[in-house]
Design a protein around this motif. Structure first.
Motif, mmCIF file in Angstrom:
data_model
loop_
_atom_site.group_PDB
_atom_site.id
_atom_site.type_symbol
_atom_site.label_atom_id
_atom_site.label_comp_id
_atom_site.label_asym_id
_atom_site.label_seq_id
_atom_site.Cartn_x
_atom_site.Cartn_y
_atom_site.Cartn_z
ATOM 1 N N ALA A 85 -7.571 -12.405 1.107
ATOM 2 C CA ALA A 85 -6.665 -10.514 0.856
ATOM 3 C C ALA A 85 -5.414 -10.331 0.675
ATOM 4 O O ALA A 85 -4.253 -11.597 0.792
ATOM 5 N N ILE A 86 -5.465 -9.298 0.788
ATOM 6 C CA ILE A 86 -3.946 -8.985 0.439
ATOM 7 C C ILE A 86 -3.363 -7.446 1.467
ATOM 8 O O ILE A 86 -3.663 -6.943 1.789
ATOM 9 N N LEU A 87 -2.358 -8.252 1.647
ATOM 10 C CA LEU A 87 -0.688 -6.720 2.195
ATOM 11 C C LEU A 87 0.129 -7.038 1.693
ATOM 12 O O LEU A 87 0.603 -7.594 1.036
ATOM 13 N N PRO A 88 0.120 -5.722 1.027
ATOM 14 C CA PRO A 88 0.396 -5.302 -0.130
ATOM 15 C C PRO A 88 1.863 -4.756 0.862
ATOM 16 O O PRO A 88 2.239 -4.071 1.607
ATOM 17 N N GLY A 89 3.028 -5.912 -0.379
ATOM 18 C CA GLY A 89 3.772 -5.446 -0.253
ATOM 19 C C GLY A 89 5.887 -5.694 -0.888
ATOM 20 O O GLY A 89 6.620 -5.863 -0.906
ATOM 21 N N GLY A 90 5.058 -6.213 -2.129
ATOM 22 C CA GLY A 90 5.816 -6.519 -2.925
ATOM 23 C C GLY A 90 6.541 -5.225 -3.416
ATOM 24 O O GLY A 90 6.660 -3.877 -2.953
ATOM 25 N N THR A 91 7.171 -4.873 -5.229
ATOM 26 C CA THR A 91 7.618 -3.517 -5.407
ATOM 27 C C THR A 91 6.954 -2.881 -6.531
ATOM 28 O O THR A 91 7.269 -1.075 -5.827
ATOM 29 N N CYS A 92 5.925 -3.390 -7.037
ATOM 30 C CA CYS A 92 5.068 -2.629 -7.618
ATOM 31 C C CYS A 92 3.332 -2.936 -7.378
ATOM 32 O O CYS A 92 2.247 -2.299 -6.963
ATOM 33 N N ASN A 93 3.360 -4.173 -6.344
ATOM 34 C CA ASN A 93 1.923 -4.739 -6.392
ATOM 35 C C ASN A 93 0.833 -3.393 -7.402
ATOM 36 O O ASN A 93 -0.320 -3.319 -6.640
ATOM 37 N N ASP A 94 0.903 -4.269 -8.733
ATOM 38 C CA ASP A 94 -0.121 -3.780 -9.251
ATOM 39 C C ASP A 94 -1.488 -4.604 -8.785
ATOM 40 O O ASP A 94 -2.685 -3.519 -9.039
ATOM 41 N N PHE A 95 -1.029 -5.778 -8.711
ATOM 42 C CA PHE A 95 -2.655 -6.137 -8.991
ATOM 43 C C PHE A 95 -3.373 -5.651 -7.387
ATOM 44 O O PHE A 95 -4.447 -4.945 -7.162
ATOM 45 N N SER A 96 -3.186 -5.329 -6.101
ATOM 46 C CA SER A 96 -3.512 -4.752 -4.716
ATOM 47 C C SER A 96 -3.537 -3.033 -5.378
ATOM 48 O O SER A 96 -4.783 -3.064 -4.940
ATOM 49 N N ARG A 97 -3.592 -2.619 -6.465
ATOM 50 C CA ARG A 97 -3.428 -1.387 -6.545
ATOM 51 C C ARG A 97 -4.926 -1.216 -7.186
ATOM 52 O O ARG A 97 -6.180 -0.595 -6.811
ATOM 53 N N ALA A 98 -4.911 -2.740 -8.047
ATOM 54 C CA ALA A 98 -6.684 -2.192 -9.095
ATOM 55 C C ALA A 98 -7.662 -2.437 -8.582
ATOM 56 O O ALA A 98 -7.984 -2.132 -8.457
ATOM 57 N N ILE A 99 -7.087 -3.288 -7.093
ATOM 58 C CA ILE A 99 -8.447 -3.599 -6.169
ATOM 59 C C ILE A 99 -8.579 -2.202 -5.039
ATOM 60 O O ILE A 99 -9.385 -2.596 -4.294
ATOM 61 N N GLY A 100 -7.670 -1.448 -5.106
ATOM 62 C CA GLY A 100 -8.173 -0.639 -3.899
ATOM 63 C C GLY A 100 -6.942 -0.489 -2.563
ATOM 64 O O GLY A 100 -8.468 0.245 -1.897
ATOM 65 N N MET A 101 -6.678 -1.641 -2.566
ATOM 66 C CA MET A 101 -5.820 -1.851 -1.064
ATOM 67 C C MET A 101 -4.933 -0.518 -0.660
ATOM 68 O O MET A 101 -3.972 -0.187 -1.626
ATOM 69 N N ASN A 102 -5.061 -0.210 0.225
ATOM 70 C CA ASN A 102 -3.565 0.748 0.439
ATOM 71 C C ASN A 102 -2.787 0.193 0.424
ATOM 72 O O ASN A 102 -2.411 -1.052 0.906
ATOM 73 N N GLN A 103 -1.882 0.672 0.298
ATOM 74 C CA GLN A 103 -0.470 0.733 -0.243
ATOM 75 C C GLN A 103 0.802 0.317 0.976
ATOM 76 O O GLN A 103 1.863 0.149 0.615
ATOM 77 N N ASN A 104 0.055 0.641 1.683
ATOM 78 C CA ASN A 104 1.201 0.859 3.730
ATOM 79 C C ASN A 104 0.118 -0.565 4.155
ATOM 80 O O ASN A 104 -0.748 -0.545 4.200
ATOM 81 N N PRO A 105 1.254 -1.050 4.879
ATOM 82 C CA PRO A 105 0.937 -2.361 5.379
ATOM 83 C C PRO A 105 -0.256 -2.058 6.356
ATOM 84 O O PRO A 105 -1.056 -2.803 6.461
ATOM 85 N N LEU A 106 0.130 -0.886 6.851
ATOM 86 C CA LEU A 106 -0.013 -0.869 8.283
ATOM 87 C C LEU A 106 -2.149 -0.272 8.302
ATOM 88 O O LEU A 106 -2.935 -0.550 8.982
ATOM 89 N N LYS A 107 -2.468 0.447 7.206
ATOM 90 C CA LYS A 107 -3.470 0.609 6.834
ATOM 91 C C LYS A 107 -3.786 -0.267 5.642
ATOM 92 O O LYS A 107 -5.176 -0.048 5.903
ATOM 93 N N ALA A 108 -3.712 -1.074 4.924
ATOM 94 C CA ALA A 108 -3.929 -1.957 4.352
ATOM 95 C C ALA A 108 -4.944 -3.279 5.361
ATOM 96 O O ALA A 108 -6.370 -3.677 5.048
ATOM 97 N N VAL A 109 -4.001 -3.316 6.364
ATOM 98 C CA VAL A 109 -4.918 -5.154 7.790
ATOM 99 C C VAL A 109 -5.936 -3.681 8.093
ATOM 100 O O VAL A 109 -6.881 -4.438 8.427
ATOM 101 N N GLU A 110 -6.054 -2.270 8.346
ATOM 102 C CA GLU A 110 -7.156 -2.209 9.002
ATOM 103 C C GLU A 110 -8.319 -2.066 8.417
ATOM 104 O O GLU A 110 -9.651 -2.380 7.674
ATOM 105 N N GLN A 111 -8.244 -2.093 6.483
ATOM 106 C CA GLN A 111 -8.782 -2.684 5.370
ATOM 107 C C GLN A 111 -9.445 -4.004 5.493
ATOM 108 O O GLN A 111 -10.767 -3.795 5.003
ATOM 109 N N ILE A 112 -8.590 -5.051 5.755
ATOM 110 C CA ILE A 112 -9.049 -5.920 5.442
ATOM 111 C C ILE A 112 -9.978 -6.495 6.910
ATOM 112 O O ILE A 112 -11.091 -6.989 6.896
#
Length: 114
Positions: A85-112
């Protein structure tokens, strides 16, 4: 389930770093064991994966595309692959965006967790 969070603390924006303790606490409400690993140099994430992959159910890559690329390439050749799984926190986060992860880490953890 055992979870390993592998964090590159040297890249990307600070939002993930500022939230990592809260994120790990939230993960502990859903998983029996959560351990945070911080990379120290390029290639260290791969070393961590090789050491822990057989002992965990889930590996969460925390940071940007470079970190995720390194971790995926370490996991892919394994005979028994943990869930990734991915917790986005980089500059662009292209991969996490492509798979539909929320770019807010606190919301992404809820997705996980879901």
């Amino acid at each position: 389930m055992k979870v390993a969070v592998i964090l590159n603390s040297n890249a990307g924006n600070k939002k993930l770093i500022e939230s990592i303790e809260l994120i790990c606490d939230r993960l502990k409400t859903a998983f029996s064991e959560v351990k945070l690993y911080e990379t120290e140099a390029p290639g260290h994430g791969s070393e961590i994966v090789k050491e822990i992959a057989s002992d965990v159910d889930v590996i969460i890559g925390a940071r940007g595309d470079g970190t995720i690329y390194e971790l995926v390439n370490a996991i892919a050749p394994l005979e028994q692959c943990p869930v990734f799984a991915i917790l986005p926190g980089g500059t662009c986060n292209d991969f996490s965006r492509a798979i539909g992860m929320n770019q807010n880490p606190l919301k992404a953890v809820e997705q996980i967790i879901a």
